[in-house]
Design a protein around this motif. Structure first.
Motif: not given
Length: 294
Positions: A89-92, A277-278, A114-116
């Motif tokens: 999960a990529v969040e924060g 990382r993202a 990046l947001h999409l």
């Protein structure tokens, strides 16, 4: 009894220099910061800060506590990264500190991509001319003009880029274009305020024309480009930005160009966090797309 949350708050006060800013960073109000600091001092039986209307001043006890608190902070971050690495999960929130030109012209125009890709990820872009301290946790990732000093930091070159001489089309029509380097001395120039330039690498004009007649200085690269576009004079500008401005023309492109590099830097404790990382992947992708402009 000591707890990690109070130690992290102590570090925030130490780094910010006042309790209001530390509370803002921690998401709590000033009175809560003061109460928790007092409780920490009582638990340690030591005064950590001298209070005054202008802020707080660390005591010798604070400096003695700092390395222990930072080791605990590093262990907590490492534990978080280790656990998070098992979750895709990529969040924060990721705070990226970089120079004004890199942030304004290379990151911001593409951040929707990046947001999409990761809607739950919030990128905070801090554009400053000074060097941001990753060791003080002022940012998660920094894009710098130089390799950082040794420490628990991961660094690599992100990309090279060019600086070139530019003037407005109106300026050239009025004053003529310089025919060679020797002809530059009859022109007026725009540059940085030297003492406000966070990186010596920002000041490239001295490298190609020592003693140039400076008519306007600014700590902002974007302001310099705007002044050049308004016809104030000739400036040493970022090719990736000035090359997209139809008001500007590059002068002596085969003879006068300066190469610089951007370095991507992050703390070793957080490099495996999915959100970090993202963000790094996004920056690498952007540099690949923009290679021709750089």
């Amino acid at each position: 009894m000591l707890n990690s949350a109070d130690l992290q708050l102590f570090l925030a006060i130490l780094r910010e220099g006042n309790m209001v800013a530390a509370g803002r960073r921690a998401g709590i109000d000033h009175s809560t910061v003061a109460r928790r600091l007092t409780a920490l001092e009582q638990a340690l039986d030591a005064r950590l800060f001298e209070r005054s209307p202008r802020g707080v001043t660390p005591t010798p006890a604070a400096f003695a506590l700092q390395p222990h608190a930072e080791r605990i902070e590093s262990e907590l971050l490492a534990a978080s990264a280790s656990v998070a690495a098992r979750d895709s999960a990529v969040e924060g929130v990721v705070r990226l500190a970089t120079t004004e030109m890199f942030g304004t012209y290379l990151v911001a125009p593409h951040v929707e991509r990046l947001h999409l890709r990761h809607p739950a990820l919030t990128l905070e872009l801090a554009t400053e001319s000074r060097s941001t301290s990753l060791s003080k946790r002022e940012a998660d990732i920094a894009v710098m003009l130089t390799m950082p000093p040794r420490g628990r930091l991961i660094a690599r070159k992100l990309t090279d880029y060019r600086l070139g001489l530019y003037a407005s089309r109106d300026y050239v029509a009025q004053h003529g274009a310089p025919v060679d380097r020797g002809d530059l001395h009859r022109h007026r120039f725009i540059s940085y305020i030297e003492e406000l330039a966070g990186f010596p690498e920002m000041i490239a004009l001295d490298q190609i024309l020592p003693g140039a007649a400076i008519a306007f200085r600014s700590s902002s690269g974007a302001a310099q480009q705007a002044a050049v576009a308004a016809g104030m004079g000739i400036g040493m500008l970022h090719v990736f930005a000035a090359g997209q401005d139809d008001r500007l023309v590059q002068l002596l492109p085969q003879d006068v160009e300066v190469w610089r590099s951007y370095w991507i830097v992050m703390h070793a404790d957080i490099q495996r966090l999915p959100r970090v990382r993202a963000t790094v992947d996004f920056l690498d992708e952007m540099m690949g797309m923009m290679r021709g402009r750089l």
